[in-house]
Design a protein around this motif. Structure first.
Motif, short mmCIF file in Angstrom:
data_model
loop_
_atom_site.label_atom_id
_atom_site.label_comp_id
_atom_site.label_asym_id
_atom_site.label_seq_id
_atom_site.Cartn_x
_atom_site.Cartn_y
_atom_site.Cartn_z
N LEU A 20 0.82 -1.22 0.00
CA LEU A 20 0.00 0.00 0.00
C LEU A 20 0.86 1.27 0.00
O LEU A 20 0.38 2.35 0.33
N ARG A 79 -0.12 5.25 -1.19
CA ARG A 79 -1.56 5.47 -1.22
C ARG A 79 -1.90 6.61 -0.26
O ARG A 79 -1.40 6.67 0.86
N LEU A 127 -7.14 4.61 2.30
CA LEU A 127 -7.66 3.26 2.14
C LEU A 127 -9.08 3.30 2.69
O LEU A 127 -9.26 3.52 3.89
N MET A 135 -5.72 -4.95 1.97
CA MET A 135 -4.83 -5.69 1.09
C MET A 135 -4.41 -6.95 1.82
O MET A 135 -3.99 -6.90 2.98
N THR A 163 4.69 4.18 3.18
CA THR A 163 3.26 4.00 3.41
C THR A 163 2.77 5.23 4.15
O THR A 163 3.27 5.54 5.23
N GLU A 168 -3.83 -6.12 5.66
CA GLU A 168 -3.71 -4.73 6.07
C GLU A 168 -5.05 -4.04 5.87
O GLU A 168 -5.65 -4.12 4.80
#
Length: 162
Positions: A59, A62, A65, A71, A88, A129
């Motif tokens: 991830l 990103r 989320l 994920m 991350t 995650e």
């Protein structure tokens, strides 16, 4: 004219892919996953990271989320797993999952961009995650069960037996 426009759109989309990401790996696998807790069951929509490249990228980069998404990192045969938060940008809850689908360990609200390793010495098959705070909000704990095709419990809770 339409063909030229479609070619141009495809070129722009490929140019926007992060460096090192091949076009065929840009198509992410999206699958359902359920976590059964003492009091409830919660469904999630997860991206599957099952290649070296997708597991390495995870991830990273990103900006967000969405709730209910995550994920799932498939490590194949169970093994000790360590992860980190390099690049991350959002806090995550990391659920380390045994081959039978039970949660062995949860690292809650991991620190964005941290290079500290987060892991478990017990062999696990996968790591899920989720957005930071999800485990606490949904009362997900070690020992709860994750249902997904990767785990030996592959049937969804409440599904009829064959």
């Amino acid at each position: 004219m339409k063909r030229h426009a479609l070619t141009l759109i495809l070129f722009v989309l490929l140019a926007l892919l992060p460096s090192g990401l091949r076009a065929e790996e840009a198509l992410t696998k999206i699958e359902p996953l359920t976590i059964a807790t003492d009091g409830d069951a919660t469904m999630f929509t997860v991206e599957i990271a099952d290649t070296d490249l997708t597991r390495e990228r995870g991830l990273m980069f990103r900006q967000r989320l969405p709730e209910g998404h995550g994920m799932l990192f498939d490590f194949g045969d169970p093994r000790p797993v360590s992860m980190w938060m390099k690049n991350t940008l959002i806090p995550l809850d990391m659920l380390f999952i045994r081959a039978d689908g039970t949660i062995a360990y949860i690292a809650e609200n991991t620190v964005p961009k941290s290079l500290d390793t987060i892991g478990i010495t017990e062999p696990v098959k996968a790591v899920l995650e989720l957005p930071g705070g999800t485990a606490r909000k949904k009362d997900i704990r070690s020992g709860d069960v994750v249902y997904h095709r990767l785990f030996s419990n592959a049937e969804e809770p409440g599904a009829p037996s064959p």
